[in-house]
Design an enzyme around this catalytic site. Structure first.
Site, mmCIF file in Angstrom:
data_model
loop_
_atom_site.group_PDB
_atom_site.id
_atom_site.type_symbol
_atom_site.label_atom_id
_atom_site.label_comp_id
_atom_site.label_asym_id
_atom_site.label_seq_id
_atom_site.Cartn_x
_atom_site.Cartn_y
_atom_site.Cartn_z
ATOM 1 N N GLU A 243 0.894 -1.169 0.000
ATOM 2 C CA GLU A 243 0.000 0.000 0.000
ATOM 3 C C GLU A 243 0.925 1.209 0.000
ATOM 4 O O GLU A 243 1.439 1.623 1.032
ATOM 5 C CB GLU A 243 -0.882 0.005 1.258
ATOM 6 C CG GLU A 243 -1.797 -1.195 1.397
ATOM 7 C CD GLU A 243 -3.019 -1.133 0.477
ATOM 8 O OE1 GLU A 243 -3.197 -0.123 -0.232
ATOM 9 O OE2 GLU A 243 -3.779 -2.111 0.459
ATOM 10 N N CYS A 277 -2.450 9.412 2.043
ATOM 11 C CA CYS A 277 -2.076 8.707 0.816
ATOM 12 C C CYS A 277 -3.117 8.918 -0.274
ATOM 13 O O CYS A 277 -2.781 9.092 -1.441
ATOM 14 C CB CYS A 277 -1.893 7.226 1.088
ATOM 15 S SG CYS A 277 -3.312 6.483 1.913
HETATM 16 P P1 NAD Z 1 8.175 4.960 4.718
HETATM 17 O O1 NAD Z 1 8.232 4.173 3.477
HETATM 18 O O2 NAD Z 1 9.264 5.895 5.013
HETATM 19 O O3 NAD Z 1 8.089 4.004 6.005
HETATM 20 C C1 NAD Z 1 7.043 3.077 6.169
HETATM 21 C C2 NAD Z 1 7.486 2.007 7.147
HETATM 22 O O4 NAD Z 1 8.513 1.220 6.540
HETATM 23 C C3 NAD Z 1 8.074 2.523 8.444
HETATM 24 O O5 NAD Z 1 7.606 1.739 9.509
HETATM 25 C C4 NAD Z 1 9.566 2.321 8.258
HETATM 26 O O6 NAD Z 1 10.290 2.174 9.452
HETATM 27 C C5 NAD Z 1 9.583 1.049 7.460
HETATM 28 N N1 NAD Z 1 10.806 0.808 6.682
HETATM 29 C C6 NAD Z 1 11.732 1.688 6.233
HETATM 30 N N2 NAD Z 1 12.697 1.055 5.528
HETATM 31 C C7 NAD Z 1 12.378 -0.244 5.516
HETATM 32 C C8 NAD Z 1 12.940 -1.407 4.926
HETATM 33 N N3 NAD Z 1 14.059 -1.345 4.199
HETATM 34 N N4 NAD Z 1 12.325 -2.586 5.093
HETATM 35 C C9 NAD Z 1 11.169 -2.675 5.792
HETATM 36 N N5 NAD Z 1 10.578 -1.618 6.379
HETATM 37 C C10 NAD Z 1 11.170 -0.417 6.241
HETATM 38 O O7 NAD Z 1 6.758 5.682 4.677
HETATM 39 P P2 NAD Z 1 6.172 6.761 5.678
HETATM 40 O O8 NAD Z 1 6.864 8.049 5.459
HETATM 41 O O9 NAD Z 1 6.134 6.201 7.057
HETATM 42 O O10 NAD Z 1 4.670 6.883 5.184
HETATM 43 C C11 NAD Z 1 4.242 7.786 4.219
HETATM 44 C C12 NAD Z 1 3.987 7.077 2.922
HETATM 45 O O11 NAD Z 1 3.015 6.061 3.141
HETATM 46 C C13 NAD Z 1 3.399 7.961 1.835
HETATM 47 O O12 NAD Z 1 4.015 7.693 0.620
HETATM 48 C C14 NAD Z 1 1.941 7.540 1.789
HETATM 49 O O13 NAD Z 1 1.316 7.764 0.561
HETATM 50 C C15 NAD Z 1 2.042 6.099 2.110
HETATM 51 N N6 NAD Z 1 0.780 5.579 2.613
HETATM 52 C C16 NAD Z 1 0.078 4.740 1.805
HETATM 53 C C17 NAD Z 1 -1.153 4.254 2.218
HETATM 54 C C18 NAD Z 1 -1.946 3.319 1.359
HETATM 55 O O14 NAD Z 1 -2.853 2.687 1.875
HETATM 56 N N7 NAD Z 1 -1.668 3.191 0.075
HETATM 57 C C19 NAD Z 1 -1.646 4.616 3.479
HETATM 58 C C20 NAD Z 1 -0.899 5.469 4.274
HETATM 59 C C21 NAD Z 1 0.322 5.933 3.826
#
Ligand code: NAD
Length: 498
Positions: A243, A277
């Site tokens: 997502e 998002c």
């Molecule tokens: P992010 O990708 O920076 O982090 C998301 C999660 O991934 C965090 O818990 C982080 O610690 C973890 N993470 C980071 N590196 C990793 C790795 N190498 N392996 C596994 N996990 C890892 O995203 P964010 O800044 O926390 O969230 C914002 C983003 O989320 C935006 O792009 C938004 O659009 C998206 N989002 C999407 C939805 C959806 O349903 N499509 C919903 C909410 C947010």
């Protein structure tokens, strides 16, 4: 405005702090869990999952109802924690948590209907068979969450995975670890069961969860991280739900209710300080109503303020401010105009609502996820042009249409996982509707029947009721049987003109 560093800070080798993005105050200190701890947690949840599965649909439904009750009773406490850790206004936090409870209720009470064994037609050739499908839990689901909707978003995986009979290990964002721990603690309190546990830390902890041997990873976050998660999961053929980000468009037709469209565009773009998002980042408005729409949007947007106690909270992640600034600056440098708001001041933690017009379609503000309270408004000559432009980014998560006559017709032509007609983001609050994207917005679904099935695998069973008239799957098969088969197939499918 002074700059406050609110990125979670590593305080020792083994802990980090989460900070209030509004003022930099420490909200909580949490362990940085390493790979060994993550693996031990997955093993513990795997054990507990056997007991959880044995509870059956009814037992799990009761357990999830008990958890739901505890969250509902302590809604204010959760919303306050969300406000402090994520920065969103208390009312927004209440709304988010309420919607999550509604999904939890739906998942718990519909899992049986969606997943239990059911009969399907065996078809004419296999009429001697009884065919059934049941959806079995995968085992342990690793849920990796973002910070922007720290309850609603992961709950879309956690509640549905648990209801389907799985164990869950949740790695909340490093910006909102306290909220993740609160969810696991209330689950334990209500259910007395360790089938849902939390691990905390930075990206490395998430990476450790991805490769820990979980049976599926449900990732919500940025597209870039989603690709890393998918690549790591590929090594063990661990399935993933991704997502990821969005660049959602709203389309406003000439016959739309403009006042409603303006209200939804503004809330869709600026609610949660634009960190949604499926928030509205672009609006395409029919030429005939463009001027009226823009005038009303400007008037409405000027009344909304991002400030302590205001309708918009701070930007949760300091590095995001730079992205928002770059998008606004680039739009203006390339001929766009900010008719509300404008360049983000250095050191700002709060970003004011910003309405951009005349922005070229290939600029960052149109093509990349901004994740701030900004929106571009573009004049289009007809709905064909609106649809073409709305579909013109690599993202495809949600979308919105305001129209009286042709709402459905326009929606059908949008490349998106979800569309709201004459309202905004409403699809996310309807538990029966699947939520997820295509293209760079990811794949797989949370919510609804699809969201329950996402955390299962189908087990197909063909039970022979009597020996077949024409024996096909045996070395006893005769020439006569083959001729009979050909006859049947020709009779069934070969009739009519060639
Ligand atoms: P992010 O990708 O920076 O982090 C998301 C999660 O991934 C965090 O818990 C982080 O610690 C973890 N993470 C980071 N590196 C990793 C790795 N190498 N392996 C596994 N996990 C890892 O995203 P964010 O800044 O926390 O969230 C914002 C983003 O989320 C935006 O792009 C938004 O659009 C998206 N989002 C999407 C939805 C959806 O349903 N499509 C919903 C909410 C947010």
């Amino acid at each position: 405005m002074t700059s406050i560093e609110t990125a979670p800070a590593e305080t020792s080798a083994a802990t980090f702090t989460s900070l209030n993005p509004a003022n930099g105050e420490v909200v909580g200190t949490h362990p940085i869990h390493d790979a060994a701890h993550v693996q031990a947690t997955v093993a513990s949840v795997r054990k507990e999952a056997e007991r959880w599965r044995a509870l059956g649909f009814d037992g799990r439904k009761k357990a999830l109802a008990a958890w739901r009750k505890v969250i509902a009773h302590r809604l204010d406490e959760l919303a306050s924690l969300m406000s402090r850790e994520n920065g969103k206004p208390h009312g927004d936090a209440l709304l988010e948590a309420s919607l999550a409870i509604d999904h939890l209720a739906w998942a718990g009470s519909h899992a049986e209907k969606v997943l239990k064994r059911r009969m399907v037609s065996p078809g004419l050739l296999m009429v001697n068979q009884a065919a059934t499908i049941e959806y079995r839990p995968l085992g342990v689901i690793g849920v990796i969450g973002p910070w922007n909707y720290p309850v609603f978003t992961p709950m879309g995986s956690i509640a549905y995975a648990l209801a389907a009979g799985n164990g869950v290990v949740f790695k909340p964002s490093e910006f909102t670890p306290g909220i993740g721990e609160w969810l696991a603690a209330t689950f334990k309190e209500a259910v007395g069961h360790g089938v849902f546990q939390v691990v905390t830390g930075y990206g490395e902890t998430g990476a450790a969860l991805t490769t820990s041997g979980v049976d599926k990873v449900a990732f919500t976050g940025s597209t870039a991280t989603g690709k890393r998660v998918m690549a790591a999961a590929a090594a063990t053929l661990t399935p993933v739900v991704i997502e990821a980000g969005g660049k959602d468009a709203m389309i406003v037709d000439a016959d739309a209710d403009i006042a409603e469209a303006v209200d939804s565009a503004l809330w869709g773009a600026c609610g949660n300080a634009g960190q949604t998002c499926a928030g509205v980042e672009r609006v395409y408005v029919h030429d005939r109503v463009y001027d009226t729409f823009l005038e009303q949007l400007v008037t409405a947007a000027e009344k909304v303020k991002a400030e302590p106690g205001g309708q918009l909270g701070p930007i949760t992640m300091p590095s995001q401010v730079e992205i928002i600034r770059r998008h606004i600056d680039d739009a203006i440098a390339r001929g766009g105009r900010a008719v509300v708001g404008g360049p983000v001041p250095e050191g700002a933690r709060y970003v004011q609502p910003t309405v951009l017009v005349d922005v070229p379609e290939d600029s960052a503000a149109i093509q990349e996820e901004t994740f701030g309270p900004t929106v571009t408004v573009t004049r289009v000559k007809n709905m064909d042009e609106a649809i073409r432009l709305a579909n013109g980014t690599p993202f495809a998560l949600g979308s919105t249409v305001f129209a009286k006559d042709k709402g459905m017709e326009i929606a059908e032509q949008l490349r998106a996982g979800m569309t709201a007609i004459n309202s905004v983001i409403s699809f996310a609050g309807i538990p029966t509707l699947p939520f997820g994207g295509v293209g760079q917005s990811g794949f797989g679904r949370i919510h609804g029947a699809d969201g329950l099935r996402e955390f299962t695998y189908p087990h197909a069973i063909a039970r022979q009721r009597f020996r077949p008239a024409i024996e096909l799957t045996s070395f006893r098969r005769t020439d006569k049987a083959e001729q009979q088969l050909v006859k049947v197939i020709k009779g069934l499918y070969g009739r009519g003109k060639k």
